[in-house]
Write an enzyme that holds these catalytic residues in place. Structure first.
Site, PDB file in Angstrom:
ATOM      1  CD  GLU A 179     -23.515   4.290  36.064  1.00 14.80           C
ATOM      2  OE1 GLU A 179     -22.961   5.393  36.022  1.00 14.80           O
ATOM      3  OE2 GLU A 179     -23.347   3.491  36.982  1.00 14.80           O
ATOM      4  CG  ASP A 216     -25.628  -0.487  34.153  1.00 20.22           C
ATOM      5  OD1 ASP A 216     -26.326   0.033  35.045  1.00 20.22           O
ATOM      6  OD2 ASP A 216     -24.390  -0.572  34.201  1.00 20.22           O
ATOM      7  CB  SER A 267     -20.694   1.625  36.013  1.00 18.66           C
ATOM      8  OG  SER A 267     -20.500   2.503  37.049  1.00 18.66           O
ATOM      9  CB  VAL A 272      -5.045  -8.601  37.473  1.00 16.62           C
ATOM     10  CG1 VAL A 272      -4.410  -7.261  37.097  1.00 16.62           C
ATOM     11  CG2 VAL A 272      -6.153  -8.963  36.493  1.00 16.62           C
ATOM     12  N   GLY A 321      -1.238  -8.369  43.043  1.00 14.98           N
ATOM     13  CA  GLY A 321      -0.159  -9.356  43.214  1.00 14.98           C
ATOM     14  C   GLY A 321      -0.703 -10.740  42.939  1.00 14.98           C
TER      15      GLY A 321
END
Lengths: 176, 368
Positions: free
Chosen positions: B77, B81, B280, B323, B344
């Site tokens: 992670e 990042d 993340s 989206v 939607g």
């Protein structure tokens, strides 16, 4: 006394194991969140500097401006410091805004200071991290209620990563 | 055709050209923070950029590491990042905050908040991968942390939090299932980033919901005025609303925006690792793009963006790819059958206003 965080969940996260109580002479670093002032005003300022239609848009405060606005009252600063020093706290460090105080205490001093707290050592997580936490809720003297929000370092465990390595997606058609 | 998300796939999807990098002449800066006690290795960033960074100018190393970095194994992670914040916000001074080496009785996330309250000069954009179930935290703690975010917003810092990887979440309250919001994603004073996937995982296509994308409504914070209209529009028009007993429609709704969260390549401990997924990943990508916009703002004598949400909602998500396909996961029961909210048109509690279309987003956020 009263419990500042009655609704803080205490549950050993999966994968963590208790190594038993910490020796009473060991040293602990605890963080005290002191009550701030002028939070309504702070909220108003956030609105005006973040709204593109406001003449104040983008005219941000400096850390010193924020400190002047929210720093705890002199009574709070005096009361909390007196309480901590009387309990044997040492090497206390504050921050620019003075609304956090981090101090060192022995375990027995901390358990006297925060009735109900009992410090245990735990190990867990992917990095085999060691933490010291209290599985029992802590209390504060009623007189501190106007001055302290909460004490950090007693109940919340380090988070775990939620990143996942997924299986390779099935090719749509054949991927050369 | 591609075999997973790399910087060039991202830059192509979000319309970043080779010129869309930091100028290296401003005081612009960005930071990523993670509290998993993971280490980050500069050598991984070097290898990552050697493999994937050849078609855009980028910095070879981070500008500052806050918190001790040991010689332990790098964490995936921490590696992800940094590698994607410095690929999306390319050639911009980057800080890494990680908390190894702190005392055992300290809370890493709290120590980060103390840092914010103790350093006058900080990067403009902070991407943070941390979240807990709202119900697991005391209300006094949640309210105080929220105040710390207000302090940061007043100073013009942009805080971006991952929306979480459990969709709408699920828990049982007195025998009844409900969705489970997470914090700090539900704070009204941060910008929360959800996740998307390519419709076809091997092509650069439009994006659909990544089913893990965290989203929903807070049970602690009331709905801020800046998003009331957008949320009301969603609740009125969505054709897939879950039963109202599952969520608090008057709560702070999140996420605010999204980015790709599925199928990333990451280099960690010198090994390229494929198909890494989670919000993340989408958070540093969106953060890097906001840093690029700050770069242009600073070069034009403007202040950095600061707390983005009021402006984002006022502009109805202009400059973002909306989206509109897909739903995220939730409770596995007969009532909702594992489906939470669905995306939607316009804002929705799965992908917010959508994903960044850089040139269009720059146009809408450059002035004033």
């Amino acid at each position: 006394t009263y419990s500042p965080e009655p609704d803080q969940r205490w549950m050993l996260p999966p994968g963590w194991v208790s190594l038993g109580r910490v020796d009473s002479e060991e040293e602990l670093s605890l963080t005290f969140a002191l009550k701030q002032q002028n939070l309504e005003r702070l909220s108003e300022l956030v609105q005006v500097v973040s709204d593109p239609n406001s003449p104040q848009y983008g005219k941000y405060l400096t850390l010193e401006d924020v400190a002047e606005l929210v720093q705890p009252s002199p009574l709070t600063l005096r009361t909390v410091r007196k309480w901590l020093l009387a309990a044997g706290a040492r090497n206390c460090h504050s921050v620019t805004t003075q609304d956090f105080l981090t101090c060192w205490l022995s375990v027995w001093q901390a358990e006297l200071l925060l009735p109900g707290a009992e410090f245990h050592r735990y190990v867990g997580g992917p990095a085999e991290t060691h933490v010291v936490r209290s599985p029992h809720p802590y209390q504060l003297p009623q007189a501190l209620a106007p001055h302290v929000d909460f004490v950090g370092g007693l109940h919340r465990f380090p988070p775990t990563s939620s990143l996942r390595q997924r299986p390779k997606p099935q090719g749509v058609g054949t991927v050369g | 055709l591609h075999l997973g998300v790399t910087p060039s796939v991202l830059r192509q999807r979000y319309n970043l050209t080779a010129q869309d990098v930091g100028s290296g002449t401003t005081n612009n800066s960005q930071a990523c923070a993670q509290f998993l006690e993971q280490y980050f290795h500069d050598s991984d960033l070097t290898e990552f950029m050697r493999l994937f960074g050849s078609d855009f100018a980028h910095q070879a190393s981070v500008a500052k590491v806050v918190g001790k970095q040991g010689r332990g194994r790098a964490g995936i992670e921490a590696s992800l990042d940094v590698e994607y914040l410095m690929s999306a916000g390319a050639n911009i001074s980057t800080w890494v905050y990680s908390s190894p080496g702190r005392h055992e009785a300290q809370e890493p996330f709290l120590q980060w908040l103390l840092l914010l309250s103790n350093q006058s000069t900080l990067p403009h954009v902070h991407t943070v991968s941390y979240g807990d179930d709202e119900d697991s935290l005391s209300s006094v703690y949640i309210q105080r942390v929220n105040t710390e975010f207000m302090k940061a917003a007043a100073r013009g810092l942009t805080l971006l939090f991952a929306s979480g990887d459990t969709g709408a979440g699920c828990w049982s309250v007195s025998g009844k299932h409900k969705f489970r919001p997470s914090f700090p994603a539900s704070s009204p004073y941060v910008t929360t980033v959800g996740g998307t996937s390519f419709r076809n995982p091997f092509l650069i296509t439009n994006e659909v919901v990544d089913y893990i994308s965290g989203g929903g409504f807070s049970n602690v914070f009331p709905q801020p005025s800046y998003q009331e209209e957008a949320v009301a529009q969603f609740l009125k028009s969505s054709s897939h609303l879950p039963p109202s007993s599952y969520f608090n429609a008057s709560g702070r709704a999140y996420p605010d925006v999204a980015a790709l969260s599925d199928g990333y390549w990451v280099v960690s401990n010198k090994v390229p690792i494929p198909w890494v997924s989670g919000t993340s990943a989408s958070t540093p990508v969106f953060g890097g793009i906001l840093s690029l916009i700050n770069e242009h703002r600073i070069l034009n004598g403007r202040p950095p963006l600061g707390f983005l949400n009021p402006r984002l909602y006022q502009q109805h998500g202009a400059g973002l790819f909306d989206v509109t396909h897909g739903c995220h996961e939730s409770c596995l029961n007969e009532e909702v059958e594992g489906q939470g909210f669905c995306s939607g048109p316009g804002w929705d509690p799965v992908t917010g206003w959508g994903t960044p279309n850089f040139p269009a987003l720059l146009k809408t956020l450059l002035n004033p």
